[in-house]
Design an enzyme around this catalytic site. Structure first.
Site, PDB file in Angstrom:
ATOM      1  N   THR A 131      40.435  45.576  35.955  1.00 54.17           N
ATOM      2  CA  THR A 131      39.457  45.976  34.937  1.00 54.17           C
ATOM      3  C   THR A 131      38.231  46.617  35.588  1.00 54.17           C
ATOM      4  OG1 THR A 131      40.179  44.078  33.639  1.00 54.17           O
ATOM      5  CG2 THR A 131      38.107  45.122  32.979  1.00 54.17           C
ATOM      6  N   THR A 132      37.668  45.915  36.569  1.00 50.53           N
ATOM      7  CA  THR A 132      36.483  46.421  37.272  1.00 50.53           C
ATOM      8  C   THR A 132      36.803  47.760  37.944  1.00 50.53           C
ATOM      9  OG1 THR A 132      35.961  44.099  37.680  1.00 50.53           O
ATOM     10  CG2 THR A 132      34.697  45.716  38.919  1.00 50.53           C
TER      11      THR A 132
ATOM     12  N   TYR B 223      48.413  39.394  34.825  1.00 54.84           N
ATOM     13  CA  TYR B 223      46.970  39.462  34.597  1.00 54.84           C
ATOM     14  C   TYR B 223      46.726  39.150  33.124  1.00 54.84           C
ATOM     15  CZ  TYR B 223      42.250  41.576  34.376  1.00 54.84           C
ATOM     16  OH  TYR B 223      40.907  41.822  34.187  1.00 54.84           O
ATOM     17  N   ASN B 224      46.142  37.984  32.881  1.00 56.63           N
ATOM     18  CA  ASN B 224      45.894  37.578  31.494  1.00 56.63           C
ATOM     19  C   ASN B 224      44.431  37.788  31.121  1.00 56.63           C
ATOM     20  OD1 ASN B 224      46.665  36.447  28.988  1.00 56.63           O
ATOM     21  ND2 ASN B 224      45.715  34.506  29.555  1.00 56.63           N
ATOM     22  N   TYR B 225      44.179  38.668  30.175  1.00 60.40           N
ATOM     23  CA  TYR B 225      42.814  38.957  29.733  1.00 60.40           C
ATOM     24  C   TYR B 225      42.870  39.204  28.224  1.00 60.40           C
ATOM     25  CZ  TYR B 225      38.113  41.126  30.111  1.00 60.40           C
ATOM     26  OH  TYR B 225      36.786  41.430  29.996  1.00 60.40           O
TER      27      TYR B 225
ATOM     28  N   LYS C  16      46.345  35.709  37.146  1.00 62.75           N
ATOM     29  CA  LYS C  16      44.886  35.797  37.134  1.00 62.75           C
ATOM     30  C   LYS C  16      44.481  35.608  35.691  1.00 62.75           C
ATOM     31  CE  LYS C  16      42.933  39.878  37.351  1.00 62.75           C
ATOM     32  NZ  LYS C  16      41.885  40.905  37.297  1.00 62.75           N
TER      33      LYS C  16
ATOM     34  N   THR D 245      41.709  35.627  33.099  1.00 64.83           N
ATOM     35  CA  THR D 245      40.336  35.999  32.756  1.00 64.83           C
ATOM     36  C   THR D 245      39.993  35.427  31.385  1.00 64.83           C
ATOM     37  OG1 THR D 245      40.367  37.931  34.174  1.00 64.83           O
ATOM     38  CG2 THR D 245      38.742  37.936  32.405  1.00 64.83           C
TER      39      THR D 245
HETATM   40  C1  FW2 Z   1      39.217  42.561  37.177  1.00 67.29           C
HETATM   41  C2  FW2 Z   1      38.946  41.124  37.292  1.00 67.29           C
HETATM   42  C3  FW2 Z   1      37.631  40.591  36.924  1.00 67.29           C
HETATM   43  C4  FW2 Z   1      37.646  40.557  35.462  1.00 67.29           C
HETATM   44  C5  FW2 Z   1      36.326  40.265  34.897  1.00 67.29           C
HETATM   45  C6  FW2 Z   1      36.318  40.784  33.489  1.00 67.29           C
HETATM   46  O1  FW2 Z   1      40.386  42.967  37.214  1.00 67.29           O
HETATM   47  O2  FW2 Z   1      38.276  43.338  37.093  1.00 67.29           O
HETATM   48  O3  FW2 Z   1      38.585  39.646  35.029  1.00 67.29           O
HETATM   49  O4  FW2 Z   1      35.319  40.821  35.660  1.00 67.29           O
HETATM   50  O5  FW2 Z   1      35.040  40.751  32.986  1.00 67.29           O
HETATM   51  O6  FW2 Z   1      39.786  40.355  37.653  1.00 67.29           O
END
Ligand code: FW2
Length: 297
Positions: A43-44, A130-132, A157, A159
């Site tokens: 994401t970053t 990647y769980n967000y 991961k 989030t």
């Molecule tokens: C990414 C991360 C960090 C994020 C977090 C979202 O992939 O950037 O999960 O900064 O606000 O793992």
């Protein structure tokens, strides 16, 4: 030892091209400061707006610096995802990761399972999830992960600020690597049964994350919380300006070198905003002595 993984920002030049030289320099510095691995195209790193060719170009560039890479290959074009998964087999990196298919509401669970099974089949090694849910709209719950199993999934991961869910993954799948993706839960992640953190703040204060881990090892919990508090304040500050863009300014200010700019529609902060953000960063650092000694040692 629990790991510090940094979802590295992607430096662009003003024409919108990925600047791989700046990326390599930044990653070398992060590793030198004690970071254990790099999460590429998260994401970053503005992963959802990178083409799959750009992601591959970044992987090629970074492999000259380190192989400690988790390579985020997810997108909605499955053919591209599987192409990258197959190509990634030629690299001795830690592994590939993907968020679930996103944007479309109410995706049946079995489609998400098939998505990950296909990536696993193409990569021929266990993969990272990647769980967000806030961003993707789909929560890869512990029960979904259990259906995939430890042969398919190597780690996750998560989030989410829900530490209980992170612990549940570990309980159901003991061999799984579980990382929190939350900058505000660094102390909790290190002080728990989890395997570490994937922290966007690691781009600009990697030394503070290392410091937190050291302090906890020495049982200096209160000091660790003090450093955590500063990290949390820095991430809140970043959010105030639009974190996906502010991260570039924070990194330049705190790491001391140019990391390029984001690519539109993630708009770079204007001069006034950059000036004001930098002043607020300096003020925060001045207020916290312990962090200051960690920053400038
Ligand atoms: C990414 C991360 C960090 C994020 C977090 C979202 O992939 O950037 O999960 O900064 O606000 O793992």
């Amino acid at each position: 030892m629990q790991k510090i993984i940094v979802p590295v920002i992607t430096p662009f030049d003003t024409s919108g091209k990925v600047d791989t030289e700046k990326l390599k320099k930044h990653v070398s510095n992060l590793l030198e400061k004690g970071v254990d691995a790099i999460f590429l195209a998260g994401t970053t790193g503005l992963g959802p707006m990178l083409s799959f060719r750009e992601k591959k170009e970044m992987l090629d560039a970074l492999c000259g610096v380190t192989q400690k890479i988790i390579f985020q290959i997810g997108e909605l074009n499955l053919e591209n995802v599987l192409t990258l998964a197959k190509e990634a087999k030629d690299y001795s990196i830690i592994g590939v990761a993907s968020y679930p298919p996103y944007y479309f509401p109410n995706l049946p669970e079995r489609w998400v399972l098939s998505y990950y099974e296909k990536i696993y089949a193409a990569y021929e090694h266990p993969i990272y999830v990647y769980n967000y849910p806030l961003a993707t709209g789909f929560n890869v719950t512990p029960s979904v992960l259990k259906q995939l199993g430890e042969n398919v999934v190597k780690g996750i991961k998560n989030t989410m600020n829900d530490l209980a869910q992170s612990l549940e993954y570990k309980y159901l799948l003991p061999k799984l690597e579980v990382y929190t993706g939350s900058d505000t839960l660094i102390v909790s992640s290190f002080a728990s049964a989890l395997d570490g953190v994937v922290s966007g703040a690691g781009n600009y204060v990697p030394h503070l994350l290392v410091k937190i881990r050291e302090l906890l090892k020495e049982h200096k919990t209160q000091d660790a919380l003090k450093v955590q508090s500063l990290v949390t304040k820095l991430t809140q500050l970043s959010k105030k300006y639009g974190s996906l863009s502010a991260n570039y300014v924070l990194t330049e200010e705190l790491m001391g070198y140019d990391v390029g700019v984001p690519r539109e529609p993630i708009f770079y902060l204007d001069e006034q905003q950059r000036f004001s953000l930098k002043s607020e960063i300096r003020e925060l650092i001045r207020e916290n002595e312990l962090a200051q000694s960690a920053l400038f040692r």
